[in-house]
Design a protein around this motif. Structure first.
Motif, PDB file in Angstrom:
ATOM      1  N   TYR A 140       1.977   1.587  -6.784  1.00  0.00           N
ATOM      2  CA  TYR A 140       1.035   2.584  -7.277  1.00  0.00           C
ATOM      3  C   TYR A 140       0.564   2.209  -8.685  1.00  0.00           C
ATOM      4  O   TYR A 140       0.959   2.830  -9.671  1.00  0.00           O
ATOM      5  CB  TYR A 140       1.677   3.974  -7.283  1.00  0.00           C
TER       6      TYR A 140
ATOM      7  N   MET B 152       0.823  -1.208   0.000  1.00  0.00           N
ATOM      8  CA  MET B 152       0.000   0.000   0.000  1.00  0.00           C
ATOM      9  C   MET B 152       0.859   1.260   0.000  1.00  0.00           C
ATOM     10  O   MET B 152       0.415   2.322  -0.449  1.00  0.00           O
ATOM     11  CB  MET B 152      -0.932   0.005   1.220  1.00  0.00           C
TER      12      MET B 152
ATOM     13  N   TRP C 179      -7.660   0.590  -8.024  1.00  0.00           N
ATOM     14  CA  TRP C 179      -6.688   1.240  -7.142  1.00  0.00           C
ATOM     15  C   TRP C 179      -6.868   2.752  -7.179  1.00  0.00           C
ATOM     16  O   TRP C 179      -6.800   3.419  -6.139  1.00  0.00           O
ATOM     17  CB  TRP C 179      -5.265   0.881  -7.564  1.00  0.00           C
TER      18      TRP C 179
ATOM     19  N   LEU D 245      -8.381   0.254  -0.619  1.00  0.00           N
ATOM     20  CA  LEU D 245      -7.043   0.368  -1.198  1.00  0.00           C
ATOM     21  C   LEU D 245      -6.278  -0.940  -1.022  1.00  0.00           C
ATOM     22  O   LEU D 245      -5.609  -1.416  -1.948  1.00  0.00           O
ATOM     23  CB  LEU D 245      -6.290   1.517  -0.528  1.00  0.00           C
TER      24      LEU D 245
ATOM     25  N   SER E 267      -7.575  -3.507  -3.488  1.00  0.00           N
ATOM     26  CA  SER E 267      -7.196  -3.287  -4.887  1.00  0.00           C
ATOM     27  C   SER E 267      -5.805  -3.822  -5.192  1.00  0.00           C
ATOM     28  O   SER E 267      -5.455  -4.036  -6.353  1.00  0.00           O
ATOM     29  CB  SER E 267      -7.244  -1.789  -5.213  1.00  0.00           C
ATOM     30  N   LEU E 268      -5.009  -4.061  -4.146  1.00  0.00           N
ATOM     31  CA  LEU E 268      -3.652  -4.582  -4.322  1.00  0.00           C
ATOM     32  C   LEU E 268      -3.549  -6.059  -3.985  1.00  0.00           C
ATOM     33  O   LEU E 268      -2.500  -6.669  -4.187  1.00  0.00           O
ATOM     34  CB  LEU E 268      -2.672  -3.810  -3.431  1.00  0.00           C
TER      35      LEU E 268
END
Length: 307
Positions: A27, A23, A34, A296, A299-300
């Motif tokens: 990016y 996180m 994301w 977040l 999303s990763l």
């Protein structure tokens, strides 16, 4: 079949810690999931800051600086709602492109004419209001040396048509959740504008109630409904909480955030309960920040949607 990790297993703990680290170091701006989560995280941080400007002076008057509530609260609220509006629109875009979220970067670059992020992806546009068509080509060589090309067409939609919404998207809880968030935020924007310094401090009390507190009263339930729809989407039975599903917790904290933002204008109509209004905003903002951070994280996440 994708392997599901047990919540308390060492491998699960390692995976969680690894993903938490990502996180701060990863990016993936080409992934709209994301991007939406990141925008909401920034917006939630702004709202937490806003609540500090409006609530802290009421808790510790000695800490207040001149015009802190008017300028600090008004300006941060404006930028907070602006960031949320952008995030809400992209959330709608994400919901109608749920199967190809990682094509977002290529779509943006094509939209602004900067070329492609992946040379193997060819994007065709049929017009400004039409969806983008992605054509991904892969080349396979057979044993006899012949080349076989397979073509897969993928639509990227910036603005879903009314027909598509009426026949497909209105039956999707993710889309309904995103639309509820967008509509609520759009109405909330009125308060973001009327709360700016130079406007709010020149409004009479009835006018403040009409164009500052009332848009919040109308818009905030959209946040609550959006979170509630996320909860329902992730529950196999509507009455059974999906405690092991990450997105369910995103919805739960979004519901808490919606409650906070609903209570804020309810107390705000009466100047005598300004403390409770600011406290509600602070609690709601913190809840949205938790939801955004979980989003977040999700999303990763590479392994599973469960925690």
């Amino acid at each position: 079949m994708e392997k599901q990790l047990k919540p308390n297993s060492p491998s699960s703990a390692t995976s969680i810690l690894k993903n938490v680290g990502r996180m701060f170091t990863s990016y993936p701006i080409w992934n709209i999931s994301w991007v939406v989560a990141f925008i909401y995280t920034i917006g939630s941080m702004i709202w937490v800051l806003n609540a500090c400007f409006t609530w802290l002076p009421l808790v510790a008057p000695s800490s207040e600086f001149p015009n802190e509530i008017l300028y600090g609260g008004g300006i941060t609220a404006f930028f907070g709602v602006l960031v949320f509006e952008i995030g809400s629109y992209l959330l709608v875009v994400e919901s109608v492109n749920a199967e190809q979220t990682t094509y977002f970067g290529s779509a943006v670059k094509q939209l602004f004419g900067y070329g492609l992020t992946n040379p193997e992806i060819i994007i065709h546009s049929t017009g400004f209001k039409e969806p983008f068509i992605f054509t991904q080509k892969s080349t396979i060589k057979s044993e006899v040396g012949r080349t076989i090309t397979t073509i897969e067409k993928i639509e990227w939609i910036w603005f879903p048509s009314w027909k598509a919404m009426r026949t497909r998207h209105f039956y999707d809880l993710a889309f309904l959740s995103a639309i509820s968030q967008l509509l609520g935020t759009s109405v909330f924007c009125i308060s973001g504008i009327t709360g700016l310094p130079g406007i709010l401090n020149h409004l009479s009390r009835p006018l403040t109630a009409a164009i500052y507190w009332t848009p919040q009263t109308i818009g905030a339930p959209g946040f609550f409904i959006s979170g509630l729809l996320i909860l329902l989407k992730n529950q196999k039975q509507w009455y059974k909480p999906a405690l092991k599903t990450l997105d369910w917790h995103v919805g739960l904290w979004s519901v808490f955030g919606g409650v906070g933002f609903i209570l804020s204008p309810v107390f705000g109509y009466n100047p005598a309960t300004g403390f409770h209004s600011s406290l509600s905003t602070f609690c709601g903002s913190c809840a949205f920040l938790i939801a955004s951070l979980l989003q977040l994280y999700g999303s990763l996440k590479e392994t599973t949607s469960e925690i």
